[in-house]
Design an enzyme around this catalytic site. Structure first.
Site, PDB file in Angstrom:
ATOM      1  N   HIS A   1      -6.230 -16.470  -3.605  1.00 29.60           N
ATOM      2  CA  HIS A   1      -6.485 -16.889  -2.223  1.00 29.60           C
ATOM      3  C   HIS A   1      -6.177 -18.353  -1.974  1.00 29.60           C
ATOM      4  O   HIS A   1      -6.314 -18.825  -0.843  1.00 29.60           O
ATOM      5  CB  HIS A   1      -7.934 -16.558  -1.833  1.00 29.60           C
ATOM      6  CG  HIS A   1      -8.173 -15.085  -1.773  1.00 29.60           C
ATOM      7  ND1 HIS A   1      -8.627 -14.363  -2.862  1.00 29.60           N
ATOM      8  CD2 HIS A   1      -7.944 -14.184  -0.797  1.00 29.60           C
ATOM      9  CE1 HIS A   1      -8.701 -13.086  -2.534  1.00 29.60           C
ATOM     10  NE2 HIS A   1      -8.284 -12.950  -1.303  1.00 29.60           N
TER      11      HIS A   1
ATOM     12  N   CYS B   1     -15.618 -16.747  -5.128  1.00 27.34           N
ATOM     13  CA  CYS B   1     -14.543 -16.691  -4.134  1.00 27.34           C
ATOM     14  C   CYS B   1     -14.863 -15.580  -3.144  1.00 27.34           C
ATOM     15  O   CYS B   1     -15.012 -14.416  -3.525  1.00 27.34           O
ATOM     16  CB  CYS B   1     -13.185 -16.427  -4.795  1.00 27.34           C
ATOM     17  SG  CYS B   1     -11.903 -16.076  -3.569  1.00 27.34           S
TER      18      CYS B   1
ATOM     19  N   HIS C   1       0.849  -1.200   0.000  1.00 34.51           N
ATOM     20  CA  HIS C   1       0.000   0.000   0.000  1.00 34.51           C
ATOM     21  C   HIS C   1       0.882   1.247   0.000  1.00 34.51           C
ATOM     22  O   HIS C   1       0.587   2.225  -0.683  1.00 34.51           O
ATOM     23  CB  HIS C   1      -0.894   0.043   1.241  1.00 34.51           C
ATOM     24  CG  HIS C   1      -1.742  -1.183   1.421  1.00 34.51           C
ATOM     25  ND1 HIS C   1      -1.615  -2.032   2.486  1.00 34.51           N
ATOM     26  CD2 HIS C   1      -2.715  -1.712   0.636  1.00 34.51           C
ATOM     27  CE1 HIS C   1      -2.490  -3.015   2.375  1.00 34.51           C
ATOM     28  NE2 HIS C   1      -3.166  -2.853   1.254  1.00 34.51           N
TER      29      HIS C   1
ATOM     30  N   CYS D   1     -12.179 -12.743  -2.979  1.00 35.09           N
ATOM     31  CA  CYS D   1     -12.206 -11.747  -4.055  1.00 35.09           C
ATOM     32  C   CYS D   1     -13.558 -11.068  -4.157  1.00 35.09           C
ATOM     33  O   CYS D   1     -13.707 -10.082  -4.863  1.00 35.09           O
ATOM     34  CB  CYS D   1     -11.933 -12.394  -5.411  1.00 35.09           C
ATOM     35  SG  CYS D   1     -10.316 -13.111  -5.531  1.00 35.09           S
TER      36      CYS D   1
HETATM   37  O1  ME8 Z   1      -7.929  -4.319  -3.973  1.00 29.80           O
HETATM   38  N1  ME8 Z   1       2.993  -5.085  -3.853  1.00 29.80           N
HETATM   39  O2  ME8 Z   1      -7.760  -3.129  -2.012  1.00 29.80           O
HETATM   40  P1  ME8 Z   1      -6.436  -3.752  -1.363  1.00 29.80           P
HETATM   41  C1  ME8 Z   1       2.623  -3.934  -4.409  1.00 29.80           C
HETATM   42  N2  ME8 Z   1     -10.208  -2.254  -2.283  1.00 29.80           N
HETATM   43  N3  ME8 Z   1       1.435  -3.357  -4.187  1.00 29.80           N
HETATM   44  C2  ME8 Z   1       0.575  -3.976  -3.375  1.00 29.80           C
HETATM   45  C3  ME8 Z   1       0.894  -5.201  -2.764  1.00 29.80           C
HETATM   46  C4  ME8 Z   1       2.188  -5.750  -3.030  1.00 29.80           C
HETATM   47  N4  ME8 Z   1       2.593  -6.893  -2.490  1.00 29.80           N
HETATM   48  N5  ME8 Z   1      -0.159  -5.572  -2.014  1.00 29.80           N
HETATM   49  C5  ME8 Z   1      -1.100  -4.602  -2.143  1.00 29.80           C
HETATM   50  C6  ME8 Z   1      -8.363  -3.517  -3.175  1.00 29.80           C
HETATM   51  N6  ME8 Z   1      -0.656  -3.629  -2.955  1.00 29.80           N
HETATM   52  C7  ME8 Z   1      -9.648  -2.762  -3.478  1.00 29.80           C
HETATM   53  C8  ME8 Z   1      -9.336  -1.681  -4.462  1.00 29.80           C
HETATM   54  S1  ME8 Z   1     -10.009   0.387  -5.998  1.00 29.80           S
HETATM   55  C9  ME8 Z   1     -11.420   1.033  -6.609  1.00 29.80           C
HETATM   56  C10 ME8 Z   1     -10.508  -0.876  -4.911  1.00 29.80           C
HETATM   57  C11 ME8 Z   1      -1.370  -2.393  -3.298  1.00 29.80           C
HETATM   58  O3  ME8 Z   1      -6.385  -3.216   0.026  1.00 29.80           O
HETATM   59  C12 ME8 Z   1      -1.606  -2.276  -4.794  1.00 29.80           C
HETATM   60  O4  ME8 Z   1      -1.856  -0.951  -5.110  1.00 29.80           O
HETATM   61  O5  ME8 Z   1      -6.393  -5.200  -1.554  1.00 29.80           O
HETATM   62  C13 ME8 Z   1      -2.854  -3.100  -4.971  1.00 29.80           C
HETATM   63  O6  ME8 Z   1      -3.505  -2.871  -6.199  1.00 29.80           O
HETATM   64  C14 ME8 Z   1      -3.648  -2.614  -3.775  1.00 29.80           C
HETATM   65  O7  ME8 Z   1      -2.668  -2.446  -2.743  1.00 29.80           O
HETATM   66  C15 ME8 Z   1      -4.746  -3.548  -3.344  1.00 29.80           C
HETATM   67  O8  ME8 Z   1      -5.280  -3.041  -2.162  1.00 29.80           O
END
Ligand code: ME8
Length: 645
Positions: free
Chosen positions: A146, A126, A21, A129
């Site tokens: 997952h 899932c 993040h 997801c």
């Molecule tokens: O998917 N390496 O939220 P999320 C790099 N709420 N970036 C990473 C990462 C990693 N290992 N892990 C997470 C969601 N990210 C939805 C999104 S948008 C309208 C809704 C970052 O909390 C990266 O930006 O699972 C990824 O796309 C995002 O966190 C997923 O965050």
């Protein structure tokens, strides 16, 4: 005025923020600061995604009411960002009343236009997801993200006619090469769109899930979390009538990782189309940060918390490392040791040293006052000045391409050139000769100006360091107030104004002591399994002797053909002084006929192996980039079999 709108994903609040993040949000911050630097009016949005099954379940497990749970956890993100110097203009939460209203408005609009219908669906779902899967998306019958089997679910629900927009979307992506970047992700979306697109189920019955936004035309249902979440990008701007929406939507740039490519590359543009909203400008997709080449995992204790690192190494070292070590678009492996190495070599040695030695000399030889610049230029000055121009050009180009590592490399070329200039001109020698006073002044003035330019160029990445450098050079400007045209001129300092040496910008970390400490800690009972095993990490480091065991030679491709049933492999015959048959996984990037006569680099002493039943007697070297593979070759014609060392 030019404008730029940048967004991060809105993060789920069921996990505390980690390095992934932090990476996306810091990238968005760097981009935002860069566009401000070049004079754009910008808007930067981040926030949290708070509805859906997953969140409701996590709240239950925490024994909290969902609203209390999301309030608490959203705050973790909100509190983190200022500590990472994130310059967002707004923080959106999907539980905000204003957001909910926009989601309902869009649902009603799309329903009224006939693109939402009621129907029944049975499929594999899932929970992780929060979506139904097609068989072909599963790996060994499991959700690839997952690693668990989806459940069979049948329900009456509302559906969005996504299929109706498939042809439009394909054409739009084909006509707009910058719509999804880098190219590999654009290709991924296009290849997904080769199969018929199904309609998207966009509701959940309330009896099963009440934690969502009610569907305005049927209160027995709430919206599916993705339909809710994606809309944040326009609701935050006050869609439909908000001034911000008018100003910034046409320049929307979304940044995400590859995990959420499909919702952003397919659902979102078709939703926008159906709602009568222009598509976003660009989607920028990056890879994953991995630990020990694997996904971060709570159970293995390999979730990296940003603040832990910031506390030890400082914020700017952390920001620099993330942007320098990941090639945007590709996966990168996180290691604390790599961070320390970057800190010691790039920041303490190269940048820190240039800054402190320049100021030390100005203190000693010019009484800490900015000297005049009135001597004629020698070749050395011309070289340094042309490096300034080159760096500015490469930096701007790379930043616009999201090639942050390249932008930083070009700044470091300038830093290295300037350090070399110090060694070549030896100001301490010039100072011994009174007749050289004019030239000494010129050398030091030029060095001060280069330090100032470097401070401006690193501002998007390391705002605190930039301000610290500028303050000591006598310039009182906030990082966000810097502007390309005014602040990157060759001459920006006032002759006779005072500079201040101050302490080292980046203290070095004693890496041997750090390694010792890691070893000690991994011996402590209870720590063994949780910590990353340092000794194992060190296995990746090899000695020169070990490297010299690998026999690399130049080969000329004599024959090349595809292998039936394989999309990836080609069979080659290569002349390396003798004929070798090599099977190479390059078919996606090279046609057989392109390869004939090419000089390539071969690992010649690899144990033969069979690939799809065909023997391969070596391996061809290629570089990996977000846009595919590039074969290593020689820039001069050398005979086949020439050793590579
Ligand atoms: O998917 N390496 O939220 P999320 C790099 N709420 N970036 C990473 C990462 C990693 N290992 N892990 C997470 C969601 N990210 C939805 C999104 S948008 C309208 C809704 C970052 O909390 C990266 O930006 O699972 C990824 O796309 C995002 O966190 C997923 O965050």
């Amino acid at each position: 005025m030019n404008r730029f709108y940048v967004t991060t994903p809105i993060y789920y609040v069921n996990a505390a923020p980690h390095i992934g993040h932090a990476y996306t949000t810091i990238v968005a911050d760097v981009v935002n600061r860069f566009y401000k630097l070049i004079g754009h009016e910008t808007f930067f949005l981040t926030g949290t995604d708070e509805h859906g099954d997953k969140i409701a379940q996590a709240a239950r497990e925490a024994g909290l009411d969902p609203k209390d749970y999301v309030d608490r956890n959203s705050q973790l993100f909100k509190d983190l960002w200022p500590r990472l110097n994130i310059s967002n203009d707004y923080f959106i939460r999907t539980t905000d009343e204003s957001h909910k209203k926009v989601v309902q408005y869009i649902l009603q609009k799309v329903y009224d236009s006939g693109d939402i219908y009621f129907g029944s669906y049975r499929g594999l779902y899932c929970i992780g997801c929060e979506r139904f899967f097609m068989e072909r998306e599963l790996v060994d019958g499991k959700c690839p993200d997952h690693d668990r089997e989806p459940i069979v679910r049948e329900e009456e629900n509302y559906f969005f006619k996504m299929s109706k927009y498939q042809d439009w979307l394909v054409k739009y992506i084909e006509d707009n090469p910058d719509f999804i970047q880098p190219e590999r992700y654009r290709n991924e979306v296009l290849s997904f769109l080769k199969e018929p697109l199904e309609d998207l189920c966009i509701s959940r019955p309330r009896e099963r899930l009440s934690w969502g936004i009610p569907i305005p035309f049927d209160d027995r249902y709430v919206t599916y979390v993705w339909f809710d979440a994606l809309i944040n990008y326009v609701s935050a701007l006050g869609y439909p009538s908000g001034e911000l929406f008018k100003r910034f939507w046409p320049v929307a740039n979304h940044i995400i990782a590859k995990d959420i490519l499909k919702p952003h590359g397919i659902y979102w543009p078709t939703m926008l189309k159906a709602a009568g909203i222009e598509p976003y400008r660009s989607l920028h997709v990056h890879g994953y940060w991995k630990i020990e080449e694997a996904k971060m995992s709570k159970s293995k204790g390999t979730v990296v918390r940003p603040l832990d690192l910031v506390e030890i190494y400082g914020l700017d070292a952390f920001r620099y490392f993330l942007l320098r070590d990941m090639v945007f678009g590709l996966d990168a492996n996180f290691s604390e040791e790599a961070l320390i190495q970057r800190l010691n070599s790039d920041l303490a040695n190269d940048l820190g040293n240039l800054f402190s030695r320049t100021l030390a000399m100005v203190k000693k030889f010019c009484n800490s006052l900015v000297p005049p610049l009135n001597e004629a230029e020698t070749e050395k000055e011309k070289e340094l000045i042309s490096q300034v121009d080159l760096t500015k050009e490469e930096y701007e180009k790379s930043m616009k391409e999201f090639a942050f590592h390249k932008a930083l490399m070009s700044v470091w070329e300038l830093i290295n050139r300037a350090n070399k200039y110090v060694d070549e001109t030896s100001p301490w020698e010039l100072a011994k000769d009174e007749t050289q006073k004019g030239y000494l002044n010129k050398v030091l003035r030029l060095l001060l100006e280069v330090n100032r330019i470097v401070a401006v160029l690193v501002a998007p990445f390391m705002p605190d360091t930039s301000e610290k450098m500028l303050t000591r050079l006598g310039i009182k400007k906030k990082a966000l107030e810097l502007r390309w045209n005014d602040d990157l001129k060759l001459l920006g300092l006032k002759e006779g104004s005072k500079v201040e040496k101050g302490k080292a910008l980046f203290p070095r970390i004693d890496i041997d002591a750090w390694k010792e400490k890691q070893k000690e800690e991994s011996k402590e009972p209870g720590n063994g399994e949780d910590k990353i095993d340092e000794a194992k990490k060190m296995e990746n480091v090899i000695s020169i002797d070990e490297f010299s065991k690998i026999k690399l030679v130049v080969g000329i491709v004599l024959e090349a053909e595809s292998i039936p049933k394989s999309k990836k492999l080609l069979k080659l015959v290569v002349d390396i002084g003798e004929k070798r048959q090599v099977v190479a996984g390059i078919a996606k990037d090279y046609k057989p006929e392109e390869l004939i006569g090419k000089r390539v680099v071969i690992v010649a002493n690899l144990k033969p192996a069979k690939l799809m039943g065909i023997e391969s007697q070596g391996m061809i070297l290629a570089a990996q980039s977000p846009d595919g593979l590039a074969l290593l070759t020689c820039d001069r014609d050398v005979p086949p079999g020439s050793p590579v060392s």
